[in-house]
Motif scaffolding. Sequence first.
Motif, PDB file in Angstrom:
ATOM      1  N   THR A 102       6.135 -13.198  -0.200  1.00  0.00           N
ATOM      2  CA  THR A 102       5.550 -13.832   0.985  1.00  0.00           C
ATOM      3  C   THR A 102       6.630 -14.245   1.984  1.00  0.00           C
ATOM      4  O   THR A 102       6.520 -13.960   3.181  1.00  0.00           O
ATOM      5  CB  THR A 102       4.737 -15.075   0.550  1.00  0.00           C
ATOM      6  OG1 THR A 102       3.742 -14.663  -0.396  1.00  0.00           O
ATOM      7  CG2 THR A 102       4.073 -15.749   1.731  1.00  0.00           C
ATOM      8  N   PHE A 133      -3.273  -7.183   1.140  1.00  0.00           N
ATOM      9  CA  PHE A 133      -3.180  -8.342   0.259  1.00  0.00           C
ATOM     10  C   PHE A 133      -3.267  -9.631   1.086  1.00  0.00           C
ATOM     11  O   PHE A 133      -2.688  -9.716   2.163  1.00  0.00           O
ATOM     12  CB  PHE A 133      -1.859  -8.270  -0.511  1.00  0.00           C
ATOM     13  CG  PHE A 133      -1.804  -9.205  -1.679  1.00  0.00           C
ATOM     14  CD1 PHE A 133      -2.419  -8.882  -2.879  1.00  0.00           C
ATOM     15  CD2 PHE A 133      -1.142 -10.415  -1.574  1.00  0.00           C
ATOM     16  CE1 PHE A 133      -2.366  -9.748  -3.960  1.00  0.00           C
ATOM     17  CE2 PHE A 133      -1.088 -11.286  -2.653  1.00  0.00           C
ATOM     18  CZ  PHE A 133      -1.701 -10.954  -3.849  1.00  0.00           C
ATOM     19  N   ASP A 136      -0.178 -11.132   2.860  1.00  0.00           N
ATOM     20  CA  ASP A 136       0.308 -10.322   3.984  1.00  0.00           C
ATOM     21  C   ASP A 136      -0.475 -10.669   5.249  1.00  0.00           C
ATOM     22  O   ASP A 136       0.093 -10.872   6.324  1.00  0.00           O
ATOM     23  CB  ASP A 136       0.156  -8.819   3.687  1.00  0.00           C
ATOM     24  CG  ASP A 136       0.908  -8.379   2.430  1.00  0.00           C
ATOM     25  OD1 ASP A 136       0.753  -9.033   1.385  1.00  0.00           O
ATOM     26  OD2 ASP A 136       1.632  -7.373   2.501  1.00  0.00           O
ATOM     27  N   ASP A 210       4.638  -2.742   2.038  1.00  0.00           N
ATOM     28  CA  ASP A 210       4.520  -3.654   0.908  1.00  0.00           C
ATOM     29  C   ASP A 210       4.433  -2.787  -0.356  1.00  0.00           C
ATOM     30  O   ASP A 210       3.462  -2.054  -0.539  1.00  0.00           O
ATOM     31  CB  ASP A 210       3.281  -4.543   1.057  1.00  0.00           C
ATOM     32  CG  ASP A 210       3.207  -5.595  -0.038  1.00  0.00           C
ATOM     33  OD1 ASP A 210       3.681  -5.328  -1.156  1.00  0.00           O
ATOM     34  OD2 ASP A 210       2.670  -6.688   0.230  1.00  0.00           O
ATOM     35  N   CYS A 212       4.563  -3.894  -3.555  1.00  0.00           N
ATOM     36  CA  CYS A 212       4.306  -4.709  -4.752  1.00  0.00           C
ATOM     37  C   CYS A 212       3.644  -3.940  -5.881  1.00  0.00           C
ATOM     38  O   CYS A 212       4.013  -4.085  -7.039  1.00  0.00           O
ATOM     39  CB  CYS A 212       3.447  -5.912  -4.401  1.00  0.00           C
ATOM     40  SG  CYS A 212       4.391  -7.201  -3.584  1.00  0.00           S
ATOM     41  N   HIS A 213       2.636  -3.147  -5.544  1.00  0.00           N
ATOM     42  CA  HIS A 213       1.903  -2.436  -6.589  1.00  0.00           C
ATOM     43  C   HIS A 213       2.405  -1.027  -6.816  1.00  0.00           C
ATOM     44  O   HIS A 213       1.803  -0.275  -7.590  1.00  0.00           O
ATOM     45  CB  HIS A 213       0.401  -2.426  -6.283  1.00  0.00           C
ATOM     46  CG  HIS A 213      -0.297  -3.639  -6.807  1.00  0.00           C
ATOM     47  ND1 HIS A 213      -0.632  -3.782  -8.131  1.00  0.00           N
ATOM     48  CD2 HIS A 213      -0.662  -4.776  -6.207  1.00  0.00           C
ATOM     49  CE1 HIS A 213      -1.191  -4.949  -8.322  1.00  0.00           C
ATOM     50  NE2 HIS A 213      -1.219  -5.584  -7.160  1.00  0.00           N
ATOM     51  N   TYR A 235       7.753  -9.108 -10.485  1.00  0.00           N
ATOM     52  CA  TYR A 235       7.132  -9.617 -11.719  1.00  0.00           C
ATOM     53  C   TYR A 235       5.960  -8.749 -12.167  1.00  0.00           C
ATOM     54  O   TYR A 235       5.324  -9.034 -13.162  1.00  0.00           O
ATOM     55  CB  TYR A 235       6.666 -11.079 -11.547  1.00  0.00           C
ATOM     56  CG  TYR A 235       5.834 -11.350 -10.314  1.00  0.00           C
ATOM     57  CD1 TYR A 235       4.481 -11.052 -10.306  1.00  0.00           C
ATOM     58  CD2 TYR A 235       6.415 -11.883  -9.177  1.00  0.00           C
ATOM     59  CE1 TYR A 235       3.722 -11.284  -9.179  1.00  0.00           C
ATOM     60  CE2 TYR A 235       5.663 -12.123  -8.042  1.00  0.00           C
ATOM     61  CZ  TYR A 235       4.320 -11.822  -8.047  1.00  0.00           C
ATOM     62  OH  TYR A 235       3.572 -12.036  -6.915  1.00  0.00           O
ATOM     63  N   LYS A 236       5.648  -7.674 -11.400  1.00  0.00           N
ATOM     64  CA  LYS A 236       4.564  -6.772 -11.793  1.00  0.00           C
ATOM     65  C   LYS A 236       5.158  -5.668 -12.667  1.00  0.00           C
ATOM     66  O   LYS A 236       5.545  -5.940 -13.791  1.00  0.00           O
ATOM     67  CB  LYS A 236       3.852  -6.281 -10.536  1.00  0.00           C
ATOM     68  CG  LYS A 236       3.130  -7.459  -9.846  1.00  0.00           C
ATOM     69  CD  LYS A 236       2.492  -7.153  -8.523  1.00  0.00           C
ATOM     70  CE  LYS A 236       1.774  -8.403  -8.018  1.00  0.00           C
ATOM     71  NZ  LYS A 236       1.412  -8.334  -6.605  1.00  0.00           N
TER      72      LYS A 236
END
Length: 419
Positions: A102, A133, A136, A210, A212-213, A235-236
């Motif tokens: 973030t 997300f 975002d 992004d 993240c995934h 952390y994913k």
Amino acid sequence: MTLDPQLAYARRMDRADGLAHYRKRFHGADDDLVYFDGNSLGRPPVAAIERMQRFMTHDWGGRLIRGWDEAWLQLPVEIGDRIGRAVIEAKAGQTVIGDSTTVLLYKLARAAVDAQLARDPERREIVVDTDNFPTDRYVLEGIAAERGLHLRWIHVDTSLGVTPAQLAAAVGPQTALVVVSHVAYRSAYLADAPELTRIAHDAGALILWDLCHSAGSVPVKADAWGFDLAVGCTYKYLNGGPGSPAFAYVRDDLQSILRQPIQGWFGTTDQFDMGPGYEPVRGIRRFLSGTSPILAMLPMDETLAMIEEAGIAAIRAKSVALTSFAIELHEHLLAPLGVTLASPADPAERGGHVTLHHDAMREVTARLWQRDVIPDYRDPGGLRIGLSPLSTSFEEVHRGLDATRECLREVIAERAGLG
Ligand SMILES: *Cc1c(COP(=O)(O)O)cnc(C)c1O
């Protein structure tokens, strides 16, 4: 009794799986619990447990403040470069470990729109989709309010994500910045990153990805695809642990143009001169702000070592096999009960998780958690099955979806009884 053919298939796949041996390198992966949430919080690598202990007693406990000069000041760029090499195909000096996703989103997006406004005051729009997300969307809402900018929303199908045609229709000479998730957190839709990047650039916009995934589960070629900016969680699929700091990528030629808004001493030219004014250091370090969370960036390093060893191509191949198997099981076990697929059926358009829809899924998830089967739930009615390739087995997928069918049957039967 003959073995259920899907279970037999799962066991065959596990025997043939070249990555199967990584499972025992994650704490707890070999017990009976079914873990479908490695896309939200990956399991701890066993080596990270030992590393943390050694760090506490030897590095922190033994070296004390000397640790900063001896190693820790370099860690955000060293691990950043390792993410560049192993995960996002970025050459050295463009990736750094910083704050939460973030906060990094805020820093990069603010720096990007400020640079665009300085170049062309007409570029007053940020393009983002309605199903990006939440954090975002909230961060961009805040930046728009701070800078008097306008958010242009792309309305997406929640079982899909942003398509090239949608982006092409949304950008123009007014666009400062585009923010897209590479893999949509809800549907797992895998955006066409090279194409969307090209469309943003053709309109003169910058694009912030992004990741993240996708980081650690889907190949990313940050340099080859011409990325400007990117952020991603650790952390994913990178198993960095709860609250492990995120990474930021800034293409090298943009680094000197961008000025990030959280001006702190960790991003200055000579940090320990303690000078009178803020002077950003050259290079990727300028995107740092305050004291780096060293403890929280150690576990991910152990996963990065495994990813370097296994290779992201093999990880992606297993990821596709796992999600395809989950969809096949869904068709056999769950579709007859009224469950529908809320993720792309084509593996080329799908990231590392699968979302299954039924209006009873909230209750089903609660029951599954009680039975040590751990998916997660996302409104509306989405059961999200995250399949972390290094720590998930095919048999685990089978066990989890079989339990899902049982729980769903129970809920449906109880509802019918009440009706
Ligand atoms: C998980 C996730 C985040 C999380 O941001 P934090 O600052 O780490 O809480 C952001 N964006 C996407 C797409 C995510 O999936």
